[in-house]
Structures are given as C-alpha cells and as structure tokens.
Design a protein around this motif. Structure first.
Motif, PDB file in Angstrom:
ATOM      1  N   ASP A 167      47.517  34.961  28.652  1.00  0.00           N
ATOM      2  CA  ASP A 167      48.509  34.075  29.263  1.00  0.00           C
ATOM      3  C   ASP A 167      48.659  32.742  28.539  1.00  0.00           C
ATOM      4  O   ASP A 167      49.393  31.879  28.974  1.00  0.00           O
ATOM      5  CB  ASP A 167      48.155  33.844  30.728  1.00  0.00           C
ATOM      6  N   ARG A 168      47.990  32.591  27.405  1.00  0.00           N
ATOM      7  CA  ARG A 168      48.034  31.352  26.630  1.00  0.00           C
ATOM      8  C   ARG A 168      48.741  31.588  25.297  1.00  0.00           C
ATOM      9  O   ARG A 168      48.717  32.699  24.771  1.00  0.00           O
ATOM     10  CB  ARG A 168      46.618  30.865  26.318  1.00  0.00           C
ATOM     11  N   PRO A 169      49.349  30.534  24.723  1.00  0.00           N
ATOM     12  CA  PRO A 169      49.954  30.705  23.398  1.00  0.00           C
ATOM     13  C   PRO A 169      48.921  31.130  22.360  1.00  0.00           C
ATOM     14  O   PRO A 169      47.755  30.758  22.433  1.00  0.00           O
ATOM     15  CB  PRO A 169      50.501  29.310  23.074  1.00  0.00           C
ATOM     16  N   GLY A 170      49.368  31.937  21.399  1.00  0.00           N
ATOM     17  CA  GLY A 170      48.501  32.404  20.320  1.00  0.00           C
ATOM     18  C   GLY A 170      48.758  31.620  19.050  1.00  0.00           C
ATOM     19  O   GLY A 170      49.709  30.852  18.956  1.00  0.00           O
ATOM     20  N   LYS A 171      47.897  31.843  18.055  1.00  0.00           N
ATOM     21  CA  LYS A 171      48.040  31.197  16.754  1.00  0.00           C
ATOM     22  C   LYS A 171      48.678  32.155  15.765  1.00  0.00           C
ATOM     23  O   LYS A 171      48.341  33.327  15.732  1.00  0.00           O
ATOM     24  CB  LYS A 171      46.674  30.787  16.212  1.00  0.00           C
ATOM     25  N   LEU A 172      49.564  31.638  14.962  1.00  0.00           N
ATOM     26  CA  LEU A 172      50.184  32.400  13.891  1.00  0.00           C
ATOM     27  C   LEU A 172      49.288  32.312  12.664  1.00  0.00           C
ATOM     28  O   LEU A 172      48.956  31.217  12.201  1.00  0.00           O
ATOM     29  CB  LEU A 172      51.560  31.831  13.564  1.00  0.00           C
ATOM     30  N   PHE A 173      48.848  33.468  12.166  1.00  0.00           N
ATOM     31  CA  PHE A 173      48.051  33.541  10.942  1.00  0.00           C
ATOM     32  C   PHE A 173      48.859  34.267   9.871  1.00  0.00           C
ATOM     33  O   PHE A 173      49.458  35.311  10.146  1.00  0.00           O
ATOM     34  CB  PHE A 173      46.742  34.317  11.164  1.00  0.00           C
ATOM     35  N   SER A 219      46.576  29.128   8.859  1.00  0.00           N
ATOM     36  CA  SER A 219      47.220  29.052  10.154  1.00  0.00           C
ATOM     37  C   SER A 219      47.926  27.718  10.254  1.00  0.00           C
ATOM     38  O   SER A 219      47.285  26.690  10.451  1.00  0.00           O
ATOM     39  CB  SER A 219      46.179  29.188  11.273  1.00  0.00           C
ATOM     40  N   PRO A 220      49.250  27.735  10.088  1.00  0.00           N
ATOM     41  CA  PRO A 220      49.943  26.464  10.273  1.00  0.00           C
ATOM     42  C   PRO A 220      49.672  25.980  11.697  1.00  0.00           C
ATOM     43  O   PRO A 220      49.423  26.780  12.584  1.00  0.00           O
ATOM     44  CB  PRO A 220      51.412  26.807  10.056  1.00  0.00           C
ATOM     45  N   ALA A 221      49.687  24.698  11.909  1.00  0.00           N
ATOM     46  CA  ALA A 221      49.410  24.137  13.233  1.00  0.00           C
ATOM     47  C   ALA A 221      50.552  24.523  14.159  1.00  0.00           C
ATOM     48  O   ALA A 221      51.445  23.729  14.447  1.00  0.00           O
ATOM     49  CB  ALA A 221      49.251  22.631  13.137  1.00  0.00           C
ATOM     50  N   PHE A 222      50.530  25.776  14.586  1.00  0.00           N
ATOM     51  CA  PHE A 222      51.659  26.297  15.342  1.00  0.00           C
ATOM     52  C   PHE A 222      51.192  27.334  16.348  1.00  0.00           C
ATOM     53  O   PHE A 222      50.393  28.197  16.019  1.00  0.00           O
ATOM     54  CB  PHE A 222      52.680  26.925  14.379  1.00  0.00           C
ATOM     55  N   ARG A 223      51.700  27.253  17.547  1.00  0.00           N
ATOM     56  CA  ARG A 223      51.355  28.175  18.631  1.00  0.00           C
ATOM     57  C   ARG A 223      52.584  28.997  19.012  1.00  0.00           C
ATOM     58  O   ARG A 223      53.701  28.495  19.011  1.00  0.00           O
ATOM     59  CB  ARG A 223      50.872  27.398  19.851  1.00  0.00           C
ATOM     60  N   VAL A 224      52.346  30.267  19.356  1.00  0.00           N
ATOM     61  CA  VAL A 224      53.424  31.176  19.748  1.00  0.00           C
ATOM     62  C   VAL A 224      53.172  31.654  21.180  1.00  0.00           C
ATOM     63  O   VAL A 224      52.179  32.327  21.438  1.00  0.00           O
ATOM     64  CB  VAL A 224      53.488  32.400  18.807  1.00  0.00           C
ATOM     65  N   PRO A 225      54.059  31.317  22.117  1.00  0.00           N
ATOM     66  CA  PRO A 225      53.904  31.823  23.477  1.00  0.00           C
ATOM     67  C   PRO A 225      54.041  33.351  23.488  1.00  0.00           C
ATOM     68  O   PRO A 225      54.800  33.917  22.685  1.00  0.00           O
ATOM     69  CB  PRO A 225      55.050  31.183  24.260  1.00  0.00           C
TER      70      PRO A 225
END
Length: 108
Positions: free
Chosen positions: A49-55, A79-85
C-alpha cells in the motif's frame, strides 16, 4: 523511427536507436543511459500500500527480463529519487513492455 518516450512527473524516459535514457528533470544528476540489450527495470514495493522505488540498471544476462527484473539479476542499479504509487505501476509496465518488444526481450 521516432523515439519511444514516456513522461511521468519529473521523469523523461526515452528509447532511440537501441539506447534507453532516463532524465530526471528535477535533478541533472538523475540521468541513466543503457543499451537496450543490457537494460533492467523494476518498481520495487516493500509494502503493497506504499509507493515503490524505481530501479534501473544493467543486467548480468541479456536474457533476463527487461521489466520486473529480479534484483539479483542486476550487475549495477541506480534509483533516481523517485517513488511510484501502486496505482501508477501499470503505466511503467506498459511503457517497458513496448521497450522490451523493441529489444526482443520479455517482461515479468
């Protein structure tokens, strides 16, 4: 053939002539450039249920899946400092499915 692009918030992803590039528009240091043959991509979720990290990175074996890559298959990742819901993961999956078709590779 025109480049295959995908824009999501501050990210610009592009494939052109067998090379994948990621540009973090919010940070000039968030740039990745990898030949499609060696590209691996994964949105990793620790909690559903939490955003994931793009690798993104380079895989050891060019027969590894291009998207949904097993973390152990990577030789190098960033991993750019970026989260994906979780609700937006299908957008990344659709883009990387097109990229995989260009590279004659698979997705998981």
């Amino acid at each position: 053939m025109d480049p295959l692009t995908f824009d999501y918030e501050d990210l610009h992803l592009r494939v052109d002539r067998g090379v994948f590039e990621l540009f973090g528009l919010g940070s000039p240091t968030d740039t990745v450039r990898v030949p499609l043959r060696w590209l691996g991509a994964l949105v990793h979720y620790k909690k559903p249920d939490r955003p994931g990290k793009l690798f993104l990175g380079v895989v050891r074996d060019p027969n590894a899946a291009l998207y949904g890559t097993d973390p152990a298959a990577f030789r190098y990742t960033t991993s750019p400092a970026f989260r994906v819901p979780p609700s937006d993961e299908p957008l990344f999956r659709a883009y990387f499915t097109e990229v995989a078709a260009l590279a004659d590779r698979r997705v998981v």
